[in-house]
Design a protein around this motif. Structure first.
Motif, PDB file in Angstrom:
ATOM      1  N   ILE A   1       0.839  -1.206   0.000  1.00  0.00           N
ATOM      2  CA  ILE A   1       0.000   0.000   0.000  1.00  0.00           C
ATOM      3  C   ILE A   1       0.870   1.250   0.000  1.00  0.00           C
ATOM      4  CG2 ILE A   1      -1.658   1.343   1.355  1.00  0.00           C
ATOM      5  CD1 ILE A   1      -2.826  -1.336   2.314  1.00  0.00           C
ATOM      6  N   SER A   2       1.928   1.245   0.831  1.00  0.00           N
ATOM      7  CA  SER A   2       2.815   2.401   0.894  1.00  0.00           C
ATOM      8  C   SER A   2       3.507   2.644  -0.441  1.00  0.00           C
ATOM      9  CB  SER A   2       3.862   2.219   2.000  1.00  0.00           C
ATOM     10  OG  SER A   2       3.274   2.342   3.278  1.00  0.00           O
ATOM     11  N   ALA A   3       3.886   1.568  -1.139  1.00  0.00           N
ATOM     12  CA  ALA A   3       4.519   1.721  -2.457  1.00  0.00           C
ATOM     13  C   ALA A   3       3.540   2.318  -3.456  1.00  0.00           C
ATOM     14  CB  ALA A   3       5.025   0.372  -2.953  1.00  0.00           C
ATOM     15  N   ILE A   4       2.285   1.872  -3.412  1.00  0.00           N
ATOM     16  CA  ILE A   4       1.254   2.395  -4.314  1.00  0.00           C
ATOM     17  C   ILE A   4       0.977   3.861  -4.014  1.00  0.00           C
ATOM     18  CG2 ILE A   4      -1.211   2.250  -4.886  1.00  0.00           C
ATOM     19  CD1 ILE A   4      -0.838  -0.850  -4.443  1.00  0.00           C
ATOM     20  N   VAL A   5       0.875   4.185  -2.716  1.00  0.00           N
ATOM     21  CA  VAL A   5       0.665   5.578  -2.322  1.00  0.00           C
ATOM     22  C   VAL A   5       1.861   6.423  -2.759  1.00  0.00           C
ATOM     23  CG1 VAL A   5       0.459   7.145  -0.349  1.00  0.00           C
ATOM     24  CG2 VAL A   5      -0.863   5.033  -0.400  1.00  0.00           C
ATOM     25  N   GLY A   6       3.068   5.901  -2.542  1.00  0.00           N
ATOM     26  CA  GLY A   6       4.272   6.637  -2.909  1.00  0.00           C
ATOM     27  C   GLY A   6       4.374   6.904  -4.388  1.00  0.00           C
ATOM     28  N   ALA A   7       3.800   6.004  -5.203  1.00  0.00           N
ATOM     29  CA  ALA A   7       3.885   6.154  -6.653  1.00  0.00           C
ATOM     30  C   ALA A   7       3.140   7.379  -7.156  1.00  0.00           C
ATOM     31  CB  ALA A   7       3.340   4.897  -7.335  1.00  0.00           C
ATOM     32  N   ILE A   8       2.156   7.852  -6.399  1.00  0.00           N
ATOM     33  CA  ILE A   8       1.293   8.922  -6.912  1.00  0.00           C
ATOM     34  C   ILE A   8       1.043  10.029  -5.896  1.00  0.00           C
ATOM     35  CG2 ILE A   8      -1.003   8.055  -6.212  1.00  0.00           C
ATOM     36  CD1 ILE A   8      -0.088   9.024  -9.800  1.00  0.00           C
ATOM     37  N   ILE A   9       1.633   9.894  -4.676  1.00  0.00           N
ATOM     38  CA  ILE A   9       1.303  10.814  -3.601  1.00  0.00           C
ATOM     39  C   ILE A   9       1.642  12.258  -3.938  1.00  0.00           C
ATOM     40  CG2 ILE A   9       3.505  10.375  -2.428  1.00  0.00           C
ATOM     41  CD1 ILE A   9       0.116  11.324  -0.823  1.00  0.00           C
ATOM     42  N   ILE A  10       2.806  12.487  -4.571  1.00  0.00           N
ATOM     43  CA  ILE A  10       3.170  13.854  -4.913  1.00  0.00           C
ATOM     44  C   ILE A  10       2.135  14.441  -5.872  1.00  0.00           C
ATOM     45  CG2 ILE A  10       4.875  15.305  -6.057  1.00  0.00           C
ATOM     46  CD1 ILE A  10       5.689  14.386  -3.304  1.00  0.00           C
ATOM     47  N   GLY A  11       1.676  13.632  -6.837  1.00  0.00           N
ATOM     48  CA  GLY A  11       0.657  14.088  -7.772  1.00  0.00           C
ATOM     49  C   GLY A  11      -0.639  14.459  -7.074  1.00  0.00           C
TER      50      GLY A  11
END
Length: 427
Positions: free
Chosen positions: A202-212
């Protein structure tokens, strides 16, 4: 170009507003990018099929909540994320936050250029039998992306509107061809050792788009109505992101391979792979550079836009040549933990503590430093990192959730008296 109000510390005017589908196209285009495919493949490789589904679902829900909230604040205020950060953290505090964001965005710019030059070089060799110089590809790609950024949101929006339907077809074909080798029931029935926990996925998925998601106001400020920000978040992060990551994870599970471009070539999707690499990287990196320029202009308004954009593009190429891609999942993980607390502070301040402060007039007499917000951000990120390293006990098994909840709770505790004082004064 220098007078382009998109890059200035002002709100968007009525003449610049567009219907929500056009903004949603840009948000969706980001989800069609190669890093999103790579993230889905990495998470799918590290989790069982069922746990991959759970990670995709919860990761997307977290991003939708953050993105929609940030997008609504941007649409209502007509301000970029960096001007909103100035209000939330104060001028000095925002300078530190915005510089950190710019560095992160340039890191992402480097990751995408890195992916681009490796992928195009590989496709040229495997599909056309020609050797293309990676450094030359990186420079050429950066030139095109920088030029698009200089033109502004209209150019990025036009590219996204034209390319989203094409990339949607490629994604559907990827899933279809993957299922032609194994059925869905066979995929879910397969046993595998898990290298990741669901929380890490979940953290990797969030990290993939969090800045966006955090900088979504940069595009939702162009919306005619704030409700479009919610539609944009749902389409981008629930529908498109889950479809792209799910298709990549499915293709990885059926092929047993961990290179998304190699999988596409095996499935006779060479042209599709080429389109994803070119189109996805072009739009996503133009948006990354666009937001980085907005952040630097908000912090240092006297900088020349053209020179700043070119300089940041050059720095982005340098970041690409540092091979950030080698530690992609680690990069995404810490990105989510470090930057998601910014959203926690901004959302609480903008919705609960000082909602009426989020207007352009506030910047005329803005406070220098909101130390409460800065402390909430720093402590939230620090505790989440310590928990993720096993040094302290985590509140949950998802570092990204720990980070945003901790920052929000700490900020409420520190700043609640400001809300009470405001209510007393207004009576």
């Amino acid at each position: 170009m220098e007078d382009n109000s998109e890059f200035a510390a002002v709100t968007i005017t009525e003449s610049q507003l567009v219907p929500w589908p056009r903004v949603a196209a840009v948000g969706a285009m980001v989800a069609f990018s190669l890093p999103t495919f790579v993230t889905g493949l990495e998470v799918g490789a590290g989790l069982s099929p069922m746990n991959t589904v759970w990670a995709l679902l919860w990761g997307s829900i977290i991003i939708v909540i953050i993105g929609a909230t940030m997008g609504v604040i941007g649409a209502k205020s007509r301000m970029s994320s960096y001007l909103l950060v100035r209000i939330a953290f104060g001028d000095v505090g925002a300078g530190l936050v915005n510089i950190a964001f710019a560095v992160s965005l340039l890191g992402w710019f480097g990751v995408n250029i890195n992916l681009f030059m490796d992928a195009v070089a590989g496709l040229g060799r495997d599909v056309w039998g020609i050797e293309l110089p990676p450094i030359g590809l990186a420079i050429f790609a950066s030139f095109c992306m920088t030029l698009t950024t200089l033109i502004g949101f209209k150019a990025i929006n036009l590219l996204a509107s034209l390319l989203v339907p094409v990339l949607a077809v490629v994604t559907v074909l990827l899933a279809k061809f993957a299922l032609s080798t194994q059925t869905l029931s066979e995929v879910f029935a397969a046993e595998k050792a898990e290298a990741l926990t669901v929380g890490e996925g979940i953290s990797a998925i969030v990290g993939a788009i969090i800045i966006g998601a955090i900088i979504l106001p940069d595009i939702t400020r162009f919306l005619k109505h704030w409700s479009g920000a919610i539609y944009t978040a749902i389409i981008s992060y629930i529908i498109v992101q889950m479809a792209v990551m799910g298709a990549a994870a499915l293709a990885g599970a059926t092929s047993g391979k961990d290179d998304v471009l190699e999988i596409m070539l095996d499935l006779n999707l060479g042209i599709g792979a080429f389109i994803i690499v070119i189109a996805g990287s072009w739009v996503l990196n133009s948006l990354n550079l666009y937001s980085a320029v907005l952040g630097m202009k908000a912090t240092f308004p006297k900088l020349k836009t053209v020179l700043l954009t070119i300089a940041l593009g050059v720095i982005g190429v340098a970041a690409a040549l540092m091979n950030i891609l080698d530690n992609f999942i680690i990069f995404l993980f810490y990105l989510s933990v470090i930057f998601i607390p910014v959203a926690g502070v901004l959302m609480i301040d903008g919705l609960l503590i000082r909602p009426k402060a989020y207007r352009i007039e506030t910047l005329e007499n803005n406070r220098s430093l909101n130390w409460k917000g800065f402390v909430a951000w720093a402590v939230g990120a620090a505790i989440a990192i310590l928990a993720s390293e096993g040094i302290t006990q985590p509140l949950s098994k998802i570092a990204a959730i720990d980070a945003v909840l901790l920052s929000a709770i700490i900020y409420i505790a520190l700043a609640w008296n400001e809300r009470e004082k405001k209510q007393v004064i207004s009576v």
